[in-house]
Design a protein around this motif. Structure first.
Motif, PDB file in Angstrom:
ATOM      1  N   VAL A   1      40.914 -25.260 -68.275  1.00 37.23           N
ATOM      2  CA  VAL A   1      40.491 -25.372 -69.722  1.00 37.23           C
ATOM      3  C   VAL A   1      40.232 -23.943 -70.234  1.00 37.23           C
TER       4      VAL A   1
ATOM      5  N   ARG B   1      35.101 -19.923 -76.901  1.00 38.59           N
ATOM      6  CA  ARG B   1      35.165 -19.409 -75.554  1.00 38.59           C
ATOM      7  C   ARG B   1      34.762 -20.340 -74.453  1.00 38.59           C
TER       8      ARG B   1
ATOM      9  N   VAL C   1      32.396 -21.793 -71.923  1.00 38.93           N
ATOM     10  CA  VAL C   1      31.075 -21.526 -71.541  1.00 38.93           C
ATOM     11  C   VAL C   1      30.838 -21.677 -70.142  1.00 38.93           C
TER      12      VAL C   1
ATOM     13  N   ASN D   1      29.438 -37.208 -75.951  1.00 36.94           N
ATOM     14  CA  ASN D   1      31.197 -37.058 -75.514  1.00 36.94           C
ATOM     15  C   ASN D   1      31.556 -36.016 -76.007  1.00 36.94           C
TER      16      ASN D   1
ATOM     17  N   GLY E   1      31.096 -33.112 -74.777  1.00 38.93           N
ATOM     18  CA  GLY E   1      30.232 -32.128 -74.465  1.00 38.93           C
ATOM     19  C   GLY E   1      30.486 -31.275 -73.600  1.00 38.93           C
ATOM     20  N   GLY E   2      31.424 -31.479 -72.524  1.00 43.37           N
ATOM     21  CA  GLY E   2      31.796 -30.843 -71.587  1.00 43.37           C
ATOM     22  C   GLY E   2      31.384 -31.545 -70.062  1.00 43.37           C
TER      23      GLY E   2
ATOM     24  N   THR F   1      34.679 -31.547 -67.755  1.00 45.27           N
ATOM     25  CA  THR F   1      35.029 -30.431 -67.551  1.00 45.27           C
ATOM     26  C   THR F   1      34.117 -29.781 -66.543  1.00 45.27           C
TER      27      THR F   1
ATOM     28  N   HIS G   1      28.387 -27.104 -74.926  1.00 46.89           N
ATOM     29  CA  HIS G   1      28.925 -26.996 -73.538  1.00 46.89           C
ATOM     30  C   HIS G   1      28.329 -26.174 -72.785  1.00 46.89           C
TER      31      HIS G   1
END
Ligand code: ADP
Length: 866
Positions: A583, A597, A599, A618, A620-621, A624, A762
């Motif tokens: 990512v 960028r 986070v 949703n 929101g990271g 990931t 994030h």
């Protein structure tokens, strides 16, 4: 001919048959239809069989490799039937009408390729054989292109994970085995005997006992037997390069099942491509062999702390010295793929170019070895690799004298043995050289004598050398006393021979023939010498690959500011400022201007705080974050640096990753069913040393079911499996679990609404998510304003009702752990009528069937009530 064809086709057993006819390989009947469709070539017909025209298509022999590659890619296997005698021999044997004998000389299958054109340079090509011996599974795996062979034994439950790790392009299994992998090629049971397997391995390596290679179980030997037997079958008795087997313990590497590998996208993305996968984001290897080794490493991260540390120390050595790294990578980049060249040479399919590559690769390896030996403070792993880098002096020397600088891929034309290597060969070449000069001189002389300035001496494959003049001068040379004899009249030219030309041409042919034979003999000799030391050459190739991997890892780390992880034996998982390599790269590569960028986020699990429940909107990271931590574990245990500021990783024995169903709708089975099957596997297998990431598990069904399942799964992972776990969910209600699970803490990805707009930060923070921001996300996604505001009023109503009743999870707070078990009996009682109705496909029924079913339902009701 058809008789011969059918006999060969029977032998080809399910393979497409390439039937050699002159300069073509022809395919007939269904083979032709299938191949024509895949290759997009013309389908014609030839003669009749049983009153039907016979479908046919063909590919030219000289271009066959490209076509083979496409057929193999499409999942076909191909049998190659060559002519094994010349038409002259056939006539001598069987008279004027005799058919040339043909035989299958080789099978080309996905797992047994050696040709460069058919292989991907950066991917291993693995063939596996699997079988069952008294309840345990034996697996033999071999990369024929480099000869590496590995044997392994495991329990039936973990066989799937073992096969997933190997990612074979072809699997062989015994006939009649009920649980054989779905797309396996089935071979006779006898091939999979452990005694026969042991005998085959001994014969293959010319040893009286296998003890020198390691200790192997019966299941391993049985699988090895099946594998070697298949190789013999495919090569028609010609065995490819196979190194002595190494036993691999199932416990040697981090266990990851297929679902985990797929969801973490380690070697390929969910779309099946390399782009978007972990390896694509990490791989900075400059050789194909290095890239293949890296794929192996990432596919099977280690469990042994000292082995991991020794890889890491080599990476650090190269990381901390950028100049050394740059120099090293520069030379590695130019290395030929000696492992694969060796594979071809040993399989008897080597070319002069392959020998040249081995020569150059070994020479270069030696220089790299010398260069590295001169450096101070060498890591232990490097010290272990260095001896394999040299030791080929005599062979390299010989090949440097014997072969021209860049030998051709075609061996039958000669021209690859260097001048000065063989005096007799040089003399033969001298003779043909002189004769060629003599022919050039003849041309001048004839022009002068005949006065025809357009006279030429030419050469072609049919006539050999001949004299050619334009048609209008033909008569002059036709005269009986001209000294020329007529050979051929063309549209614009006439061709002749002469005694002088005949003699010189004869010299060339004779010397050329002898020269070719001499070169051929040298080729055989060099091949034999290479084959003799094949294992040591393979060691050199492996050492180079390992060094390339370390240099590539160091390069990647330097590029991204990655750190060396600290490996411990406890159950910590502490990552500071961790990033998701894929990512992060995608954000960096996206059109600048989006200003996005990556986070970085921390993760801090330990025995007393081992389960993080992560909420938040949703997009929101959450996913990931989950995956980046799993990937960091994979990278670290593979012996590489990780994308974080610092990382302490308590060795993970099993890694599980699951994504709630709606994320991979592409599957055929009920996605919710798949989700539950995969979740069940975790609950059965994960332990205290395992690491589990669960992303919205339970989402694939209705809200109540989903919440209930998610609730029960979290409880079980927390209190029964006791694994380290990150659990992402949008069910607020789950936060109440923090009250009953003492090693569970609440976290969320932060978001803010700013002037009515949603801003996703994030960023991970402690505590439960305050709300779900679903409507804000919908707005962000472009759902029309009116719809969003309508949803807002519906939501207000719902929330009002929730606060009055205590909400979805009302009453769950005092549900004791595993209390559900007591109700299990009750819940499991199945209503047969309902079950039957569930299974009905009403649209597919005829009226008559519908009536019958109604009757049977009525009967069922009566029975259950009775
Ligand atoms: P969720 O699982 O919460 O729905 P995802 O993890 O799928 O969210 O993230 C959605 C998108 O947000 C990603 O595709 C990525 O572009 C972006 N994103 C996620 N995490 C970060 C991060 N730490 N920094 C920057 N962008 C991120």
């Amino acid at each position: 001919m058809m008789q011969q064809y059918f006999a060969l086709k029977r032998e080809a057993e399910g393979c497409l048959l390439f039937y050699r006819m002159g300069d073509f390989f022809e395919l007939f009947f269904d083979d032709a239809r299938q191949a024509a469709a895949i290759l997009d070539i013309a389908l014609t017909s030839r003669g009749e069989h049983d009153g039907q025209p016979v479908a046919m298509c063909g590919v030219p022999v000289h271009a066959a490799e490209g076509y083979l590659a496409r057929l193999i890619k499409a999942g076909c296997r191909v049998a190659i039937a060559e002519q094994v005698e010349t038409p002259e021999e056939a006539k001598q044997r069987g008279g004027y009408k005799a058919l040339v004998a043909r035989d299958i000389v080789r099978f080309v299958t996905p797992g047994t390729l050696t040709e460069d054109a058919l292989l991907e340079p950066r991917r291993s090509n693995v063939l596996t054989a699997v079988c069952e011996v008294r309840g345990t599974i034996g697996i033999a795996a071999c990369d024929i292109s480099t000869g590496r062979m590995e044997l392994e034994e495991c329990a039936p439950e973990t066989a799937g994970a073992a096969l997933a790790r190997l990612g074979a392009s072809e699997v062989v299994a015994p006939e009649g085995w009920e649980t054989a992998p779905e797309d396996a090629v089935l071979r006779p049971r006898e091939d999979f005997g452990s005694d026969a397997g042991e005998a085959r391995l001994k014969a293959l390596h010319g040893v009286a006992t296998l003890d020198g290679f390691g200790s192997f179980t019966r299941a391993m030997l049985a699988a090895a037997g099946g594998l070697v037997a298949y190789l013999e079958h495919v090569g028609r008795g010609n065995l490819p390069f196979v190194q002595p087997p190494a036993a691999r313990s199932g416990q040697a590497s981090l266990a990851m099942d297929e679902a985990t590998r797929t969801s973490l996208e380690i070697l390929s993305s969910q779309q099946g491509s390399r782009a978007g996968s972990l390896i694509a984001a990490v791989d900075r290897c400059v050789t194909g062999a290095g890239a293949r080794q890296l794929a192996d490493d990432l596919g099977a991260p280690l469990l042994d702390r000292s082995a991991i540390e020794s890889r890491l120390t080599l990476v650090q050595w190269l990381h901390d010295d950028p100049l050394l790294r740059a120099d090293l990578r520069e030379v590695l980049r130019a290395l030929p793929d000696i492992g694969r060249a060796l594979g071809r040479v040993v399989a008897g399919r080597g070319s002069p170019r392959d020998l040249g590559q081995i020569r150059d690769g070994l020479a270069e390896a030696r220089r790299i070895g010398d260069f590295l030996s001169a450096k101070p403070d060498r890591p232990v792993l490097l010290e272990q690799l260095l001896p394999a880098m040299g030791g080929h002096g005599a062979l390299v020397d010989l090949m440097q004298r014997a072969l021209v600088v860049s030998p051709p891929t075609e061996r039958s034309q000669g021209g690859f043995i260097a001048e000065g290597y063989d005096a007799a060969l040089d003399e033969l070449r001298g003779i043909s050289g002189n004769a060629r000069r003599a022919i050039a001189a003849l041309e001048g002389r004839y022009r002068q004598e005949t006065g025809i300035s357009a006279l030429k001496i030419r050469h072609n494959g049919v006539l050999g050398y001949f004299i050619e003049v334009p048609a209008r001068h033909g008569d002059l040379l036709m005269a009986p006393d001209s000294g020329f004899t007529h050979r051929q009249t063309m549209a614009g030219a006439v061709r002749f021979n002469s005694l002088g030309l005949h003699e010189e041409a004869g010299r060339i042919a004779e010397a050329g023939g002898h020269a070719l034979a001499a070169e051929e003999a040298h080729f055989e000799d060099l091949t034999e010498r290479v084959v003799e030391v094949r294992l040591r050459i393979a060691d050199t190739a492996a050492a180079l690959a390992r060094i390339d991997v370390a240099a590539g890892q160091a390069e990647r780390a330097a590029e991204g500011g990655w750190c060396r992880p600290r490996i411990t034996e406890d159950t910590t998982l502490s990552i500071e400022a961790g990033r998701h390599p894929v990512v992060e790269a995608a954000l960096a590569g996206a059109k600048s201007g989006s200003g996005e960028r990556f986070v970085a986020n921390d993760c801090n699990l330990s025995h007393d705080d081992r389960l993080w429940l992560i909420g938040g909107p949703n997009m929101g990271g959450k996913s990931t974050f989950l995956r980046q931590n799993a990937l960091i574990v994979v990278l670290a245990q593979a012996g590489g640096y990780v994308p974080a500021d610092s990382a302490t990783i308590g060795l993970v024995d099993k890694l599980f990753s699951r994504v709630g169903a709606s994320d991979n709708l592409a599957r055929g089975r009920s996605t919710f069913m798949v989700e539950m099957v995969e979740t069940a596997a975790i609950l059965a297998q994960a332990g205290e040393r395992s690491f589990v990431i669960l992303d919205e598990v339970g989402r694939g069904t209705s809200t109540y079911d989903g919440l209930a399942l998610a609730w029960a799964v979290v409880e079980a992972v927390h209190s029964r499996n006791k694994s380290r776990c990150l659990f992402a969910t949008h069910y607020h209600e789950l936060s109440r679990l923090a009250e009953s699970c003492d090693a569970l803490t609440l976290h969320h990805v932060r978001a803010r609404e700013w002037r009515g707009e949603l801003v996703l930060l994030h960023e991970l923070a402690e505590g439960p998510a305050d709300r779900s921001y679903g409507l804000a996300v919908a707005k962000l996604a472009g759902v029309p304003r009116e719809v969003v505001s309508r949803a807002r009023s519906v939501l207000d109503r719902l929330e009002q009702a929730r606060s009055e009743t205590g909400g979805l999870a009302a009453g769950l707070g005092d549900l004791p752990l595993f209390a559900a078990a007591a109700h299990a009996l009750h819940e499991d009682r199945i209503d047969p009528v309902r079950q039957k109705l569930d299974l009905l496909d009403v649209d597919a029924l005829s009226p008559r069937e519908a009536l019958d079913i109604l009757y049977s339902l009525k009967r069922l009701v009566n029975e259950t009530e009775a």
